[in-house]
Design an enzyme around this catalytic site. Structure first.
Site, PDB file in Angstrom:
ATOM      1  N   CYS A  38       8.771  -6.339  23.580  1.00  0.00           N
ATOM      2  CA  CYS A  38       9.166  -8.417  23.229  1.00  0.00           C
ATOM      3  C   CYS A  38       8.098  -8.379  23.055  1.00  0.00           C
ATOM      4  O   CYS A  38       6.651  -8.023  22.858  1.00  0.00           O
ATOM      5  CB  CYS A  38       9.740  -8.839  24.315  1.00  0.00           C
ATOM      6  N   CYS A 109      -5.260  34.883  26.635  1.00  0.00           N
ATOM      7  CA  CYS A 109      -5.340  34.675  25.094  1.00  0.00           C
ATOM      8  C   CYS A 109      -4.682  32.836  24.988  1.00  0.00           C
ATOM      9  O   CYS A 109      -5.875  32.067  24.470  1.00  0.00           O
ATOM     10  CB  CYS A 109      -4.584  35.488  24.398  1.00  0.00           C
ATOM     11  N   ASP A 522       3.549 -11.162 -18.254  1.00  0.00           N
ATOM     12  CA  ASP A 522       2.840 -11.242 -18.980  1.00  0.00           C
ATOM     13  C   ASP A 522       3.646  -9.779 -20.700  1.00  0.00           C
ATOM     14  O   ASP A 522       4.199  -8.952 -20.669  1.00  0.00           O
ATOM     15  CB  ASP A 522       1.432 -10.279 -18.698  1.00  0.00           C
ATOM     16  N   ASP A 721      -0.424  -6.385 -15.600  1.00  0.00           N
ATOM     17  CA  ASP A 721      -0.310  -5.070 -15.552  1.00  0.00           C
ATOM     18  C   ASP A 721      -2.024  -4.474 -15.202  1.00  0.00           C
ATOM     19  O   ASP A 721      -2.795  -4.272 -15.226  1.00  0.00           O
ATOM     20  CB  ASP A 721       0.446  -4.090 -16.200  1.00  0.00           C
ATOM     21  N   ASP A 725      -5.025 -10.104 -15.770  1.00  0.00           N
ATOM     22  CA  ASP A 725      -3.672 -10.558 -14.885  1.00  0.00           C
ATOM     23  C   ASP A 725      -4.230 -11.187 -13.157  1.00  0.00           C
ATOM     24  O   ASP A 725      -3.636 -11.601 -12.688  1.00  0.00           O
ATOM     25  CB  ASP A 725      -2.260  -9.871 -14.889  1.00  0.00           C
TER      26      ASP A 725
END
Length: 833
Positions: A38, A109, A522, A721, A725
């Site tokens: 919780c 093994c 932009d 991008d 910016d």
């Protein structure tokens, strides 16, 4: 008609915004924790980690059961952080890997393989199974790697047939689910006869001695339910008590222990009580129902991470490596940058890289969100995890492991899932007071009915009645639902976003997305494709286009601006050999000044002509024509004399108009920013369906435009991008970076649209709003449930209606409450853009 905005903003230091991209790298760790149930548990863990010197930031997520910690490795190690978690009473979960091993024939093994694996630093336990031919390893992924296991087994003289280490977390969670189900099964099998015997008619039992024997039999049956199947609740309550806190486990333990202890006294010392009635069935049914609810919740919670696990599954476990002309299959994680691999049709690309030979169509939908495949040929970039559809490709690895796009996506999503939305902090505050308040109400109700109840009607035995109320209040309260309300929705929402090519980097962006009023786009690379090219040349009288391209291309040579690349590319297409300038100097917001063959050459905007006193009278009409066609006009001058004009055009994105229309339909204002002059900006805005734009914006002024709108009360999303910016993306309430395929580790911005298409922006806005709506629904349900259920359990309606809530019904309601919150959050997986 597009409306131009005037720019009156004082310049904002670009270096401040770029600091977002240049932050010192800090060590980060994602630690999975067992035993959190919780909000009180997450708060305890966070407090324990934050108390350590060297810890910078901590986020603990209940839904993913993880702590995401930023720390200074010079001051503290991951081991110390894990130690603090254990000291707080919680377990640090180990990862699990499973290897299929060939060559095992006997017990010797098995022993050799187990010894080899256990000798690896970071391995906690290793177990080999001769019958299945597999070895299972528990390990700390921060120390040991899957490749270490493979090498250790091979050195021991055996061969590894396949590894599933990439699914370590899923295997570990599956193991925990199996353990939880085993306890639930034990509790259910023993609770059934307890319930049947308890509800049987009293006439079945003859005299008092038989009744006492029945009670003692019930005591024996309930012991393993209470203290074996229910031990997780006692462990959790002990941890909380040790940390001076109370949590859900505290409520369950206190309620069931009270009922069980009272019943034990009745069974063993019947003379001390007035009635032979016992409540072993109540305690057992409560523990079984709560275990059932926790099992359902765990299953639902594990499914909330399906999206992130699905992304991890995209990484192939093996690859066909080419070395000295020979192909051999290797583990994908062993590849390093520079290795070459062969990918055949139907196979997944194992690394980020460049196509060296071959051509094919590649399904990149997990990155772009688009179902149509992309054509790849020699020199093209490919992304690990994508599917090769048609041809054979030879690929050279450029990014592997943690640097690969797929790994970055997973890391960014996990980091986002660890963050908290502002509304969750409110829920945390409520949760901090919730359990103590429930304890007070439970004790208050007990005392009230014990002392006042006998005078209120037909309560013949006040102690059992008061005990029933006490247990019901403790059990029906559900802090789990409150603690899961936000993180469950954030986990599913961020995971679904990743599937759709939208990376949500923090939960705060989800809350802001719901309230957005304005979206700023932009121009270059957002509204347009971002790949400009020279579409028009105009040489003034006495000069020719070749001379114009030679001077402009040479002056721009070596600069990084996208328009520079367009000019150089145009010169290259015409076979014009460019010259490296003797000197070159960037003129921010205007262009570039260079010296070529002893002459000063200026290349830039019309602002540059004004600043240098270059006359444009003879070409003004031509400039207007080019700008009205949406071109960016670049002038070129030699020793102060105009040589000519270059018109650079950038194609509008095919989805721009539809995306803008959809944003406006959602009630958002859309504004375009550009450094172009007003005529060019107006033409581009008109083609994209944008009514509002701001032209001639200097790079450093973009953040000023955002802050100006925010001061007017607007909630702003900035979409861009480029590195210019970054300050505006950081300033905006929601910064959305348009990723170009692999550029997803951008520090600026709250979201990244992987496909680089504007429809992804619409998806981001819609998903953010939908996720926050689920958070609100969950919080409302959790708060409303507890607000209504606790008074009912306390017997508020009993004097009026005779209704009294059974603790067993209360336990079922509590289990349903937490499960319903997770299931409601999981509905986000159905979200369609």
């Amino acid at each position: 008609m597009p409306i131009a905005r005037q720019t009156n903003h004082s310049p904002v230091s670009q270096s401040e915004g770029l600091a977002v991209l240049n932050k010192a790298r800090r060590t980060e760790a994602s630690i999975r924790i067992k035993g959190m149930h919780c909000a009180a548990c997450t708060s305890t863990v966070k407090k324990a980690i934050d108390s350590l010197d060297g810890v910078i930031d901590t986020n603990v997520n209940l839904a993913t059961e993880k702590a995401f910690v930023k720390f200074d490795e010079a001051k503290i190690s991951r081991g110390k952080i894990e130690e603090a978690i254990r000291n707080a009473g919680y377990e640090v979960a180990s990862d699990e890997a499973s290897l299929a091993i060939g060559g095992m024939h006997c017990a010797t093994c098995v022993g050799a393989i187990e010894e080899a694996l256990r000798s690896i630093p970071g391995v906690m336990n290793a177990s080999a199974n001769l019958a299945t031919g597999r070895a299972t390893i528990e390990y700390d992924s921060a120390i040991a790697r899957k490749g270490d296991f493979v090498r250790a087994v091979e050195i021991a003289g055996y061969r590894v047939l396949g590894a599933e280490g990439a699914r370590a977390e899923r295997l570990a969670k599956a193991r925990e689910l199996r353990e939880g189900f085993r306890l639930l099964l034990i509790a259910a099998v023993l609770t059934l006869p307890i319930a049947v015997v308890s509800m049987a008619s009293g006439t079945i039992w003859g005299d008092g001695l038989d009744l006492q024997l029945r009670n003692q039999a019930l005591l024996l049956l309930s012991l393993p339910v209470q203290f074996f199947a229910g031990r997780r609740f006692y462990a959790g309550a002990y941890r909380a008590l040790r940390n001076r806190r109370a949590n859900m486990d505290s409520l369950v333990v206190l309620g069931t222990s009270a009922a069980w202890t009272y019943s034990a006294v009745v069974a063993l010392l019947p003379d001390l009580v007035a009635t032979p009635d016992v409540y072993f069935d109540t305690a057992a049914v409560i523990i079984t129902l709560v275990l059932f609810g926790k099992h359902l919740e765990a299953r639902a919670r594990s499914s909330t991470s399906d999206a992130i696990i699905g992304l991890m599954d995209l990484q192939p476990s093996t690859a066909t490596k080419v070395e000295n002309g020979v192909e051999r299959e290797v583990a994908a994680e062993e590849l390093v940058a520079g290795d070459e691999v062969i990918v055949r049709p139907g196979g997944r690309v194992p690394v980020d890289g460049l196509v060296m030979s071959g051509e094919s169509s590649v399904d990149e939908s997990f990155v772009t969100g688009e179902s149509l495949p992309n054509y790849k040929s020699e020199g093209a970039q490919v992304i690990g995890g994508t599917v090769n559809l048609t041809g054979v490709m030879r690929i050279r690895a450029t990014k592997v492991g943690a640097e690969a796009t797929l790994s970055q996506i997973v890391r960014l999503v996990e980091r986002a899932q660890a963050t908290k939305a502002p509304i969750e902090r409110y829920a945390d505050v409520v949760a901090g007071y919730f359990v103590p308040a429930v304890l007070l109400i439970a004790f208050g109700s007990f005392m009230f009915w014990l002392l006042v109840g006998p005078g209120m009607g037909d309560i013949e035995e006040p102690l059992p009645f008061s005990l029933t109320v006490f247990v019901a209040v403790l059990v029906i309260a559900c802090p789990c639902a409150l603690g899961l309300a936000t993180p469950a929705a954030v986990v599913v929402g961020t995971g679904r976003g990743a599937q759709l090519g939208v990376l949500i980097k923090d939960a705060e962006a989800l809350e802001s997305a719901r309230s957005l009023t304005t979206v700023i786009l932009d121009k270059t690379g957002t509204v347009t494709e971002g790949v400009p090219r020279v579409v028009s040349l105009h040489a003034v009288e006495g000069h020719d286009e070749s001379r114009l391209l030679f001077l402009a291309g040479s002056a721009e040579r070596g600069t990084e601006h996208v328009l520079s690349k367009a000019i150089e590319s145009a010169a290259g297409e015409r076979g014009i050999a460019l010259r490296t300038p003797t000197t070159s100097r960037a003129l921010p917001g205007e262009g570039v000044s260079a010296v070529i063959d002893g002459r000063e050459v200026l290349v830039g905007s019309t602002r540059l002509a004004s600043a240098r006193g270059i006359s444009l009278g003879a070409v003004e009409s031509r400039i207007r024509e080019m700008e009205n066609e949406g071109m960016t006009v670049i002038l070129c001058a030699e020793d102060g004399n105009l040589i000519g004009l270059l018109g650079v055009g950038d194609t509008i994105r095919s989805d721009a108009r539809d995306a803008v229309s959809e944003l406006r339909r959602l009630g958002k204002s859309v504004i375009m920013l550009t450094g172009d002059n007003e005529r060019t900006a107006k033409a581009i805005a008109s083609m994209a369906g944008i009514d509002d734009f701001t032209a001639e914006v200097m790079p450093a002024d973009k953040a000023g435009v955002v802050s100006s709108l925010q001061r007017k009360g607007e909630v702003v999303a900035m979409v861009g991008d480029g590195i210019n910016d970054a300050p505006a993306l950081a300033q905006a309430d929601v910064g959305i970076a348009m990723g170009g395929g692999t550029d997803i580790a951008l520090e600026a911005g709250n979201m990244v649209v992987m496909g680089g298409n504007l429809k992804g922006v619409v998806t981001a806005v819609k998903l953010g709003a939908r996720t926050f709506e689920k958070i609100r629904q969950n919080l409302f349900w959790a708060l409303a449930y507890n607000t209504a259920a606790i008074p009912l359990a306390a017997g508020v309606l009993y004097p009026l209606t005779g209704w009294l809530l059974s603790p067993m019904v209360a336990a079922g309601a509590m289990a349903f409450s937490s499960v319903s919150v997770v299931v409601n959050a999981s509905l986000l997986k159905r979200f369609r853009p």
